[in-house]
Design an enzyme around this catalytic site. Structure first.
Site, PDB file in Angstrom:
ATOM      1  N   GLY A 275      -6.039   3.052   7.875  1.00  0.00           N
ATOM      2  CA  GLY A 275      -5.314   1.866   8.082  1.00  0.00           C
ATOM      3  C   GLY A 275      -5.434   0.964   8.543  1.00  0.00           C
ATOM      4  O   GLY A 275      -5.280  -0.292   8.044  1.00  0.00           O
TER       5      GLY A 275
ATOM      6  N   THR B 168      -0.875  10.047   3.135  1.00  0.00           N
ATOM      7  CA  THR B 168       0.098   9.415   2.961  1.00  0.00           C
ATOM      8  C   THR B 168       0.309   9.691   1.507  1.00  0.00           C
ATOM      9  O   THR B 168      -0.399  10.315   0.949  1.00  0.00           O
ATOM     10  CB  THR B 168      -0.237   7.877   2.755  1.00  0.00           C
TER      11      THR B 168
END
Length: 370
Positions: free
Chosen positions: A290, A237
């Protein structure tokens, strides 16, 4: 290993804190490019100026993902390329701030550089889903107004964070997904690209290895067939947080998701409060597993501790990443910045691509626990 958090600029902190004793756990400070780690103790909270004495310092902090990064598995050439890209992103965001631009503009400028690089799992370097496609997510938040925008499941938008910002500023909504989001992108005149744009051989090979591993585990219980850790050991990310000269904070995060993901899975990156959050007190962008960042609203939790408990930023970030997440079994890290220009970059994984640049104009980047 010596750890400390820093405010912008770093040189000011060094002068006043060389005699300080110990640091909070899990806060990793940035190394000047090409310099060895100074053998100085870490900064104690009481060694810093009080809020009433401290003038806000402007600057930008970025990350390019966390996970298993080791010097043994990263060639000198690869490391140099990664450090160069992180530095370029810092310089892009810093240039905006230096000219009096907004924290939102700085965040978008920095993240765009990382989205356009094949080295990171966002934009150009996005990983592949189980079906061999790329699905991109992103979000952005304005700490001054609490306005936010998010997008998920994109397949043709070159720079997802730019679309998230358009959602925030040019629509009444906070989140758009899939085809509808791309229709909006087209109406907004954003650049759309064919699916082939996102393909890199490295990411394709990662998918093939993940599919082989999945096939080999078909006899296992369903819950164990897909590991929560990405195939390459990295939570890919990218993100940025910035404080502008007017004292306003912003945060943004962009990702290509998880290799071999199915069923339109969406992680924390486009979820406001989970992977991205900013208010008048604090700005956070996260990278990691996540599902845990969503369940524990990691970004918002850090800022809530700063706002309501009056916790120092370093303490708040370390508590959530090094204690709350670790106990829950979640892996990853965050970059965080407060209204005083205080920086925190804790991570509970072996490494995290990260960097910051303050008003002194000196970029600092790091990968390992330095």
């Amino acid at each position: 290993m010596h750890r400390r958090s820093s405010r912008f600029p770093l040189s000011t902190t060094l002068k006043g804190t060389l005699a300080a004793a110990s640091a909070l756990p899990g806060l990793v400070w940035m190394m000047p490019l090409g310099c060895a780690a100074p053998q100085a103790p870490a900064v104690r909270e009481e060694a810093l100026s009080s809020p009433s004495q401290a003038r806000p310092k402007w600057g930008i902090v970025i990350h390019g993902g966390a996970g298993v990064m080791s010097r043994e598995n990263l060639s000198a050439e690869q490391e140099a390329r990664i450090r160069a890209s992180l530095t370029e992103a810092l310089q892009a965001g810093h240039a905006v701030l230096a000219q009096g631009g907004t924290s939102l503009d700085a965040v978008e400028a920095a993240v765009r550089i990382l989205e356009d690089s094949p080295l990171f799992n966002a934009g150009k370097g996005a990983v592949f889903t189980h079906d061999g496609r790329n699905e991109l997510d992103a979000s952005i938040m304005d700490g001054r107004t609490l306005a936010a925008g998010a997008v998920a499941g994109l397949r043709h938008v070159k720079n997802p964070l730019a679309l998230a910002r358009r959602v925030m500023e040019r629509s009444p909504h906070v989140m758009m997904v899939g085809e509808g989001a791309e229709v909006f992108a087209r109406e907004q005149g954003l650049e759309l690209v064919p699916p082939e744009y996102f393909r890199t051989e490295e990411r394709w090979e990662q998918l093939q290895r993940a599919l082989e591993k999945e096939k080999a585990s078909q006899g296992s219980p369903p819950a164990t067939r897909v590991s929560p850790r990405p195939e390459d050991g990295k939570f890919g990310t990218v993100g940025a947080v910035a404080l502008d000269q007017a004292g306003n904070l912003a945060a943004g995060t962009s990702t290509g998701g998880m290799t071999n993901k199915r069923y339109g899975r969406v992680g924390d990156s486009p979820i406001i409060g989970a992977g991205t959050y900013a208010n008048a007190h604090c700005a956070v962008s996260g990278t990691g597993h996540g599902e845990f960042f969503i369940r524990y609203t990691v970004a918002r939790d850090i800022c809530s501790r700063v706002e309501y408990l009056k916790s120092p930023l370093r303490e708040a970030a370390a508590t959530v990443v090094m204690d709350v997440l670790v106990k829950a079994g979640g892996e990853g890290g965050v970059i965080a910045l407060d209204a005083r220009g205080e920086v925190a970059m804790p991570f509970n994984s072996p490494g995290m691509y990260r960097g910051y640049m303050g008003e002194d104009g000196q970029p600092f980047v790091a990968i390992f626990r330095e």
